[in-house]
Design a protein around this motif. Structure first.
Motif, short mmCIF file in Angstrom:
data_model
loop_
_atom_site.label_atom_id
_atom_site.label_comp_id
_atom_site.label_asym_id
_atom_site.label_seq_id
_atom_site.Cartn_x
_atom_site.Cartn_y
_atom_site.Cartn_z
N ASP A 1 0.87 -1.18 0.00
CA ASP A 1 0.00 0.00 0.00
C ASP A 1 0.90 1.23 0.00
OD1 ASP A 1 -1.72 2.14 0.62
OD2 ASP A 1 -3.05 0.84 1.79
N GLU A 2 0.83 2.02 -1.05
CA GLU A 2 1.74 3.16 -1.21
C GLU A 2 1.33 4.41 -0.45
OE1 GLU A 2 2.30 3.99 -5.33
OE2 GLU A 2 2.72 1.90 -5.90
N ARG A 3 0.15 4.43 0.15
CA ARG A 3 -0.37 5.69 0.70
C ARG A 3 0.40 6.19 1.91
NH1 ARG A 3 -6.52 3.98 1.19
NH2 ARG A 3 -5.45 2.02 1.67
N PHE A 4 0.82 5.28 2.80
CA PHE A 4 1.59 5.67 3.97
C PHE A 4 2.68 4.65 4.22
CE2 PHE A 4 -2.24 8.13 4.91
CZ PHE A 4 -1.70 9.34 5.32
N GLY A 5 3.90 5.13 4.49
CA GLY A 5 5.01 4.24 4.80
C GLY A 5 5.82 3.85 3.59
N ASP A 6 6.90 3.09 3.84
CA ASP A 6 7.85 2.72 2.79
C ASP A 6 8.01 1.21 2.61
OD1 ASP A 6 8.59 5.38 2.11
OD2 ASP A 6 9.79 5.47 3.95
N MET B 1 3.89 0.18 11.75
CA MET B 1 2.46 0.51 11.67
C MET B 1 2.10 1.65 12.61
SD MET B 1 -0.90 -1.91 12.28
CE MET B 1 -0.68 -2.08 14.05
N LEU B 2 2.64 1.65 13.82
CA LEU B 2 2.25 2.64 14.81
C LEU B 2 3.12 3.89 14.77
CD1 LEU B 2 1.55 0.28 17.85
CD2 LEU B 2 -0.13 1.34 16.32
N ASP B 3 4.41 3.71 14.61
CA ASP B 3 5.33 4.84 14.65
C ASP B 3 5.32 5.61 13.34
OD1 ASP B 3 7.25 6.56 15.61
OD2 ASP B 3 8.92 5.25 15.17
N LYS B 4 5.24 4.88 12.22
CA LYS B 4 5.29 5.53 10.90
C LYS B 4 3.97 5.43 10.15
CE LYS B 4 10.21 4.47 10.59
NZ LYS B 4 11.28 3.74 9.85
N SER B 5 2.97 4.83 10.79
CA SER B 5 1.64 4.66 10.20
C SER B 5 1.69 3.93 8.87
CB SER B 5 0.95 6.01 10.03
OG SER B 5 -0.45 5.87 10.01
N ASP B 6 2.56 2.93 8.77
CA ASP B 6 2.76 2.22 7.52
C ASP B 6 1.58 1.30 7.21
OD1 ASP B 6 3.80 -0.03 5.72
OD2 ASP B 6 5.52 1.34 5.74
N ASN B 7 0.94 1.52 6.06
CA ASN B 7 -0.24 0.74 5.67
C ASN B 7 0.11 -0.68 5.26
OD1 ASN B 7 -1.97 2.82 6.21
ND2 ASN B 7 -2.38 3.35 4.08
N THR B 8 1.30 -0.87 4.71
CA THR B 8 1.73 -2.21 4.30
C THR B 8 1.93 -3.09 5.53
OG1 THR B 8 2.76 -1.36 2.29
CG2 THR B 8 3.48 -3.52 3.06
N ARG C 1 0.37 -2.74 8.34
CA ARG C 1 -0.99 -3.03 8.79
C ARG C 1 -1.58 -4.20 8.02
NH1 ARG C 1 -5.54 -2.80 6.68
NH2 ARG C 1 -4.72 -1.72 4.87
N ALA C 2 -1.39 -4.19 6.69
CA ALA C 2 -1.97 -5.24 5.85
C ALA C 2 -1.37 -6.61 6.18
CB ALA C 2 -1.75 -4.90 4.37
N ILE C 3 -0.07 -6.66 6.42
CA ILE C 3 0.59 -7.93 6.75
C ILE C 3 0.03 -8.48 8.06
CG2 ILE C 3 2.78 -9.05 7.33
CD1 ILE C 3 4.18 -6.96 5.55
N LEU C 4 -0.07 -7.62 9.07
CA LEU C 4 -0.59 -8.06 10.37
C LEU C 4 -2.05 -8.49 10.26
CD1 LEU C 4 1.06 -5.36 12.66
CD2 LEU C 4 1.59 -7.81 12.65
N MET C 5 -2.85 -7.72 9.54
CA MET C 5 -4.26 -8.05 9.38
C MET C 5 -4.45 -9.39 8.68
SD MET C 5 -6.62 -6.18 10.71
CE MET C 5 -8.06 -6.51 9.69
N ARG C 6 -3.61 -9.66 7.70
CA ARG C 6 -3.72 -10.93 6.98
C ARG C 6 -3.44 -12.12 7.90
NH1 ARG C 6 0.30 -13.35 4.60
NH2 ARG C 6 1.53 -11.45 4.29
N ASN C 7 -2.60 -11.93 8.88
CA ASN C 7 -2.22 -13.01 9.80
C ASN C 7 -3.14 -13.11 11.03
OD1 ASN C 7 0.55 -14.39 8.98
ND2 ASN C 7 0.67 -12.24 8.40
#
Length: 321
Positions: A150-155, A174-181, A183-189
């Motif tokens: 997810d390109e919207r937030f994070g690297d 996810m929390l410090d840099k608000s990285d959406n990718t 978030r997606a990895i954690l949500m998938r698991n």
């Protein structure tokens, strides 16, 4: 006379064949032992004092003994009047809660927004619960798939497919840099039930309305849960709060606070819809409070200006009361 005594002491240790180094270690050991005895004795006395107060005032909150009377703010009416002026705009929602007493203010409490990155906190709480019960640990590894990017937030989306990350790395991203990718990895698991467990435990199964939006007051429950360690044990509540106290997004509410003050928070932004939100715990010494501000329909510059003003008003009231 003094020299004679010192010579006797030296002769004693020489006669016992005790080396100077051993003597020093013995002295250090004795000092440490005495310090420990004093520390635990003091703690015992403090505990005993609290128990006596609980017996004497059995109908009063036991937490009362932990705070100075000056730090138990109940009257927030002047602050409410000040914030209500800002809240005349229906597109601004404010929730404030003084954690020592529960005194709170809700301005435009029924206004809802799409929570965006704010919902990364319940995800993090679900992750920590799996660590708490032993299903995962901080070193557990998870793999990046193409569909996670997810390109919207994070690297992290820049990393090649099949890159491995530890749970700890993903939480920080996810929390410090608000990285959406992340978030997606954690949500998938996670299982769907893991997030539901967080919401059910806090009694907010209906945190979302029919349009999947949330109010500032309902969202603030997550912070209260972390602060009171009611869902996670102390160790993991502390870890999450600490991670978010190092947030690299020093905008919005942060701008209304003095530098160096601990502020654990999460920002949620949807630029294309002009939605801006910031929520967290401000750790004024002995006077911590929750603050959540949500805005919609205004430019980023205007939103930042208003949110900063709200933050300053609340901080100044709490710190100078």
């Amino acid at each position: 006379m003094k020299n004679k005594k010192e010579n006797k002491i030296i002769q004693f240790f020489k006669s016992k064949n005790i080396k100077k180094e051993h003597f020093l270690w013995l002295v250090i050991f004795v000092l440490l032992a005495l310090s420990s005895i004093c520390f635990f004795s003091r703690k015992y006395d403090e505990r005993k004092s609290i128990l006596k107060l609980k017996e004497k005032y059995s109908l009063i909150s036991p937490a009362r003994s932990l705070y100075s009377k000056d730090d138990l703010i109940i009257n927030v009416q002047p602050l409410r009047d000040s914030l209500t002026e800002i809240g005349e705009d229906p597109n601004v929602s404010i929730y404030f809660e003084f954690l020592n007493t529960g005194a709170n203010i809700a301005v435009n409490k029924d206004m809802t927004i799409w929570p965006a990155s704010l919902m990364k906190i319940p995800i993090a709480m679900a992750v920590m619960k799996k660590i708490e019960i032993g299903e995962w640990n901080m070193d557990s590894e998870m793999i990046l798939y193409q569909e996670d990017k997810d390109e919207r937030f994070g690297d992290l989306y820049r990393k090649p497919n099949n890159t491995k990350f530890t749970v700890q790395e993903l939480l920080y991203e996810m929390l410090d840099k608000s990285d959406n990718t992340a978030r997606a990895i954690l949500m998938r698991n996670l299982d769907k039930g893991d997030i539901e467990e967080v919401l059910n435990h806090l009694g907010i199964e209906d945190i979302y309305d029919a349009e999947n939006k949330v109010t500032g007051k309902k969202y603030s429950i997550f912070w209260r849960s972390l602060y009171t360690s009611s869902f996670l044990v102390e160790e993991y509540s502390q870890q999450l709060i600490e991670i978010m106290s190092h947030s690299q997004t020093n905008e919005y509410l942060s701008r209304g606070l003095p530098k160096g003050l601990i502020f654990s928070h999460k920002i949620g932004v949807i630029y294309e819809d002009n939605i801006y939100a910031d929520s967290g715990i401000v750790y004024v010494p002995e006077r911590p409070y929750i603050i959540t501000v949500m805005m919609q329909g205004k430019s980023q510059d205007e939103s930042e200006k208003i949110i900063k003003e709200i933050s300053q008003k609340i901080y100044n009231y709490v710190s100078s009361y």
